[in-house]
Design a protein around this motif. Structure first.
Motif, PDB file in Angstrom:
ATOM      1  N   UNK A   1       0.843  -1.198   0.000  1.00 23.44           N
ATOM      2  CA  UNK A   1       0.000   0.000   0.000  1.00 23.44           C
ATOM      3  C   UNK A   1       0.878   1.248   0.000  1.00 23.44           C
ATOM      4  N   UNK A   2       1.353   1.599  -1.186  1.00 20.94           N
ATOM      5  CA  UNK A   2       2.230   2.758  -1.315  1.00 20.94           C
ATOM      6  C   UNK A   2       1.420   4.001  -1.652  1.00 20.94           C
ATOM      7  N   UNK A   3       1.766   5.146  -1.095  1.00 22.84           N
ATOM      8  CA  UNK A   3       1.098   6.391  -1.470  1.00 22.84           C
ATOM      9  C   UNK A   3       1.561   6.842  -2.850  1.00 22.84           C
ATOM     10  N   UNK A   4       0.904   7.865  -3.365  1.00 20.19           N
ATOM     11  CA  UNK A   4       1.261   8.433  -4.666  1.00 20.19           C
ATOM     12  C   UNK A   4       1.779   9.852  -4.455  1.00 20.19           C
ATOM     13  N   UNK A   5       2.936  10.141  -5.017  1.00 21.27           N
ATOM     14  CA  UNK A   5       3.479  11.493  -5.035  1.00 21.27           C
ATOM     15  C   UNK A   5       3.447  11.985  -6.473  1.00 21.27           C
TER      16      UNK A   5
ATOM     17  N   UNK B   1       3.004  14.826   6.872  1.00 18.10           N
ATOM     18  CA  UNK B   1       1.543  14.895   6.764  1.00 18.10           C
ATOM     19  C   UNK B   1       0.906  13.550   7.107  1.00 18.10           C
ATOM     20  N   UNK B   2       1.544  12.485   6.739  1.00 17.32           N
ATOM     21  CA  UNK B   2       0.993  11.159   7.038  1.00 17.32           C
ATOM     22  C   UNK B   2       0.972  10.918   8.544  1.00 17.32           C
TER      23      UNK B   2
ATOM     24  N   UNK C   1      -4.644   7.458   6.694  1.00 18.92           N
ATOM     25  CA  UNK C   1      -3.298   7.678   6.175  1.00 18.92           C
ATOM     26  C   UNK C   1      -3.388   8.619   4.978  1.00 18.92           C
ATOM     27  N   UNK C   2      -2.267   9.213   4.632  1.00 16.04           N
ATOM     28  CA  UNK C   2      -2.201  10.101   3.467  1.00 16.04           C
ATOM     29  C   UNK C   2      -1.935   9.248   2.235  1.00 16.04           C
ATOM     30  N   UNK C   3      -2.917   9.161   1.339  1.00 12.69           N
ATOM     31  CA  UNK C   3      -2.805   8.257   0.194  1.00 12.69           C
ATOM     32  C   UNK C   3      -2.209   8.918  -1.041  1.00 12.69           C
TER      33      UNK C   3
ATOM     34  N   UNK D   1      -4.715  13.997  -0.460  1.00 14.82           N
ATOM     35  CA  UNK D   1      -5.886  13.114  -0.498  1.00 14.82           C
ATOM     36  C   UNK D   1      -5.732  12.070   0.595  1.00 14.82           C
ATOM     37  N   UNK D   2      -6.724  11.973   1.463  1.00  9.53           N
ATOM     38  CA  UNK D   2      -6.663  11.045   2.576  1.00  9.53           C
ATOM     39  C   UNK D   2      -7.204   9.667   2.178  1.00  9.53           C
ATOM     40  N   UNK D   3      -6.991   8.726   3.050  1.00 10.48           N
ATOM     41  CA  UNK D   3      -7.319   7.323   2.774  1.00 10.48           C
ATOM     42  C   UNK D   3      -8.783   7.112   2.411  1.00 10.48           C
ATOM     43  N   UNK D   4      -9.708   7.832   3.068  1.00 13.18           N
ATOM     44  CA  UNK D   4     -11.136   7.637   2.810  1.00 13.18           C
ATOM     45  C   UNK D   4     -11.664   8.541   1.704  1.00 13.18           C
TER      46      UNK D   4
END
Length: 275
Positions: free
Chosen positions: A158-162, A179-180, A189-191, A204-207
């Motif tokens: 589950x990697x975030x996107x930059x 921020x995360x 989490x910060x997605x 953009x947050x996880x939800x």
């Protein structure tokens, strides 16, 4: 009774003899060098084993040999170590590689692999934070460096996107990490983190909630989001609903949109402002 001294040879003959001696010595040395060169290239001095050191998770000795050795020329004695290191460093997932000889026919390869921290999407020049990236995804490692690899290798992570302008990955990873950590106060989490060419941040947050963070230094943006994270739960708890979006670019507070709350005729969403 004394003996007569040997007459000196003429100067030109002495010169010829000296030159001949030098030529002979040169031929002997050249012959020895050629023999050593041919000897060093014999199959007996071929590379037989590769010893891999380092915390290696994405590669094996077999995959390293298959990917790197076709680009390495020479035997144990003639191998160019810098070329060999470059060949191993070009293998997918390898960040750095140092190759050493181990007598009589072994190579010791010390590897450091990339540790994926996020997906990377490069934005075109001048794009704003809301725009989509225009190139294929890559990865960002734990140092904030962008690298290419098979994305299928991390599809279960589950990697975030930059997403931001070229050259901003180091700063974006540092910002995302802060921020995360603050997002955990919201139970999320910060997605995804976007950065525009003009320096405006969007989270953009996880939800699914989208938070416009605006511009500023790293400390200013982090402080702005920290204040939001510390107070937004009061609003969401009061209305018993989720946050759809928030705009932190106001000087005297922030505006939020809540699911199921309407302040005017239309869809069942509404806005509230926190001062």
């Amino acid at each position: 009774m004394s003996t007569a001294a040997q007459p000196l040879l003429p100067a030109d003959i002495r010169l010829m003899n000296g030159v001949s001696a030098l030529l002979l010595a040169g031929l002997v040395l050249a012959g020895l060098a050629l023999a050593l060169h041919q000897l060093a290239r014999l199959p007996i001095f071929g590379i037989r084993h590769i010893q891999v050191e380092g915390d290696v998770m994405r590669n094996s000795v077999a995959s390293l040999r298959a990917n790197a050795m076709p680009h390495v020329s020479g035997t144990f004695l003639t191998l160019n170590l810098q070329q060999a290191s470059s060949a191993f460093q070009a293998v997918p997932w390898v960040r750095t590689a140092v190759v050493q000889r181990v007598w009589p026919n072994r190579l010791r390869v010390r590897l450091e692999e990339h540790r994926p921290a996020a997906y990377w999407e490069a934005k075109p020049e001048g794009a704003d934070a809301q725009s989509e990236a225009s190139v294929e995804r890559a990865l960002v490692n734990s140092f904030g460096e962008v690298f290419e690899a098979n994305l299928g290798d991390v599809e279960d992570e589950e990697l975030p996107v930059l997403a931001g302008p070229g050259g901003s990955s180091v700063a974006m990873l540092a910002m995302w990490q802060q921020l995360n950590a603050l997002s955990q106060k919201l139970g999320e989490s910060a997605r995804r983190l976007d950065l525009s060419g003009r320096g405006s941040w969007r989270l953009t947050l996880e939800k699914g909630a989208v938070v416009e963070l605006g511009r500023g230094s790293e400390a200013e943006v982090v402080a702005r989001f920290g204040q939001f994270a510390a107070s937004i739960t009061q609003i969401s708890s009061r209305y018993q609903t989720a946050v759809l979006s928030a705009d932190l670019r106001h000087h005297d507070g922030y505006a939020v949109r809540l699911q199921g709350i309407s302040t005017s005729p239309g869809p069942a969403t509404g806005a509230a402002k926190k001062r």
